[in-house]
Design an enzyme around this catalytic site. Structure first.
Site, PDB file in Angstrom:
ATOM      1  N   ASP A  20      -2.283   5.997  -3.089  1.00 24.14           N
ATOM      2  CA  ASP A  20      -1.814   4.702  -2.496  1.00 24.14           C
ATOM      3  C   ASP A  20      -1.062   3.962  -3.272  1.00 24.14           C
ATOM      4  O   ASP A  20      -1.434   3.809  -4.605  1.00 24.14           O
ATOM      5  CB  ASP A  20      -2.750   3.737  -1.852  1.00 24.14           C
ATOM      6  CG  ASP A  20      -3.461   4.342  -0.640  1.00 24.14           C
ATOM      7  OD1 ASP A  20      -3.184   5.578   0.090  1.00 24.14           O
ATOM      8  OD2 ASP A  20      -4.173   3.575   0.265  1.00 24.14           O
TER       9      ASP A  20
ATOM     10  N   HIS B 157      -7.739   0.619  -3.959  1.00 24.42           N
ATOM     11  CA  HIS B 157      -6.766  -0.320  -4.323  1.00 24.42           C
ATOM     12  C   HIS B 157      -7.133  -1.343  -5.618  1.00 24.42           C
ATOM     13  O   HIS B 157      -8.350  -1.980  -5.597  1.00 24.42           O
ATOM     14  CB  HIS B 157      -6.367  -1.057  -3.324  1.00 24.42           C
ATOM     15  CG  HIS B 157      -5.705  -0.346  -2.147  1.00 24.42           C
ATOM     16  ND1 HIS B 157      -5.434  -0.804  -0.935  1.00 24.42           N
ATOM     17  CD2 HIS B 157      -5.369   0.843  -2.207  1.00 24.42           C
ATOM     18  CE1 HIS B 157      -4.909   0.047  -0.125  1.00 24.42           C
ATOM     19  NE2 HIS B 157      -5.007   1.191  -0.954  1.00 24.42           N
TER      20      HIS B 157
ATOM     21  N   ASP C  36       0.878  -1.120  -0.111  1.00 23.52           N
ATOM     22  CA  ASP C  36       0.050  -0.213  -0.097  1.00 23.52           C
ATOM     23  C   ASP C  36       0.669   1.233  -0.231  1.00 23.52           C
ATOM     24  O   ASP C  36       0.547   2.300  -0.608  1.00 23.52           O
ATOM     25  CB  ASP C  36      -0.845  -0.034   1.425  1.00 23.52           C
ATOM     26  CG  ASP C  36      -1.943  -0.980   1.271  1.00 23.52           C
ATOM     27  OD1 ASP C  36      -1.947  -1.878   0.167  1.00 23.52           O
ATOM     28  OD2 ASP C  36      -2.789  -1.042   2.355  1.00 23.52           O
TER      29      ASP C  36
ATOM     30  N   CYS D 133      -1.054  -7.427  -0.679  1.00 24.38           N
ATOM     31  CA  CYS D 133      -1.004  -6.553   0.005  1.00 24.38           C
ATOM     32  C   CYS D 133       0.112  -6.897   1.148  1.00 24.38           C
ATOM     33  O   CYS D 133       0.898  -5.846   1.382  1.00 24.38           O
ATOM     34  CB  CYS D 133      -2.318  -6.248   0.820  1.00 24.38           C
ATOM     35  SG  CYS D 133      -3.710  -5.871  -0.102  1.00 24.38           S
TER      36      CYS D 133
ATOM     37  N   ASP E 267      -5.754  -3.955  -6.750  1.00 26.74           N
ATOM     38  CA  ASP E 267      -5.203  -5.463  -6.845  1.00 26.74           C
ATOM     39  C   ASP E 267      -6.182  -6.415  -6.398  1.00 26.74           C
ATOM     40  O   ASP E 267      -5.992  -7.707  -6.110  1.00 26.74           O
ATOM     41  CB  ASP E 267      -3.910  -5.417  -5.989  1.00 26.74           C
ATOM     42  CG  ASP E 267      -3.992  -4.905  -4.651  1.00 26.74           C
ATOM     43  OD1 ASP E 267      -4.895  -4.477  -4.335  1.00 26.74           O
ATOM     44  OD2 ASP E 267      -2.817  -5.151  -3.976  1.00 26.74           O
TER      45      ASP E 267
END
Length: 272
Positions: free
Chosen positions: A95, A143, A5, A250, A145
């Site tokens: 991020d 995020h 992150d 993560c 991913d």
């Protein structure tokens, strides 16, 4: 827990992201000893940090959450497309986990934690890369991913509940990439209490190389799907980590890789 992150590796550079949660402002300090050791060991290592934000009230839309969740679905998605979300453009914010790297192309998701100013800063910071702002059909983007996951050159996995914008799909297809919709996660049936993470954390996997993927051990359907595409799947018990905010991707960050900078998208398409 989630270094990815905070840290972005591009070539021989590791970049500290700004972060936009006040509760995460100091998180970069946890990784400073590692970054210092890498800097000392490798004379070619570039250690960079984006401008640390002030995170005053001017960086946030006051009362956003009081009304946003009450909006009809269509209005929420329109605000996502227009990037009219909780962050203002007062200062660059992003991020690192909102960035998907594919060789010369960096795909930056505009989200609840990444604003257009953050994208603009990244675009100027990486002039030798093509840096693209993108959105998905997701009312609460946070995020990239667990939404758009490059598995190997020419193959990307995506969350079917969050379709990508048509031009992004066209860009990948024009360059002969196969876009595969992920199977529904096993965690759908037994979502953990007190977890703020979506069940689609299932696709938040760790790629070791173009043939080997680490995924959460209970995601049997996903393992079967990936095996059909020729991957060796390594099951890892990681379910109890999810309530704390992250999956295998993560919880890891690459600091040493082999290979050269590739151009996986030689064909232009639309705005890309």
């Amino acid at each position: 827990m989630p270094p990815r992150d905070v840290l972005l590796t591009v070539g021989n550079e590791i970049l500290e992201a700004t972060m936009c949660y006040r509760s995460r402002w100091f998180e970069y300090l946890c990784y400073r000893p590692i970054l210092q050791s890498l800097f000392n060991a490798d004379p070619n290592m570039r250690w960079e940090a984006a401008p640390k934000p002030r995170l005053t009230d001017a960086s946030y839309r006051h009362g956003f959450w009081d009304t946003y969740n009450e909006l009809p679905l269509g209005e929420q998605l329109e605000r996502v497309r227009n990037h009219d979300l909780v962050l203002t453009e007062e200062e660059p914010l992003f991020d690192a986990a909102d960035i998907a790297r594919c060789g010369k192309d960096l795909f930056v998701q505009l989200s609840l934690v990444t604003n257009r100013s953050g994208y603009e800063w990244l675009k100027r910071h990486f002039p030798d890369h093509r840096v693209h702002p993108i959105t998905f059909t997701n009312t609460h983007p946070l995020h990239i991913d667990s939404t758009w996951v490059p598995l190997r050159p020419g193959l990307v996995l995506h969350c079917g509940e969050r379709p990508a914008e048509p031009e992004l799909m066209g860009y990948f297809r024009a360059n002969d990439w196969e876009i595969v919709e992920a199977v529904q996660p096993e965690s759908w049936e037994h979502k953990q209490r007190l977890s703020f993470c979506s069940p689609w954390l299932a696709v938040n996997m760790l790629s070791l190389d173009p043939k080997t993927l680490c995924i959460e051990e209970k995601e049997a359907r996903l393992a079967d799907q990936l095996t059909q595409y020729g991957f060796e799947v390594v099951p890892v018990p990681f379910r109890t980590v999810a309530p704390f905010g992250g999956g295998l991707h993560c919880a890891t960050v690459d600091i040493e890789r082999e290979g050269v900078l590739e151009d996986y998208f030689p064909v232009r398409y639309g705005r890309f």
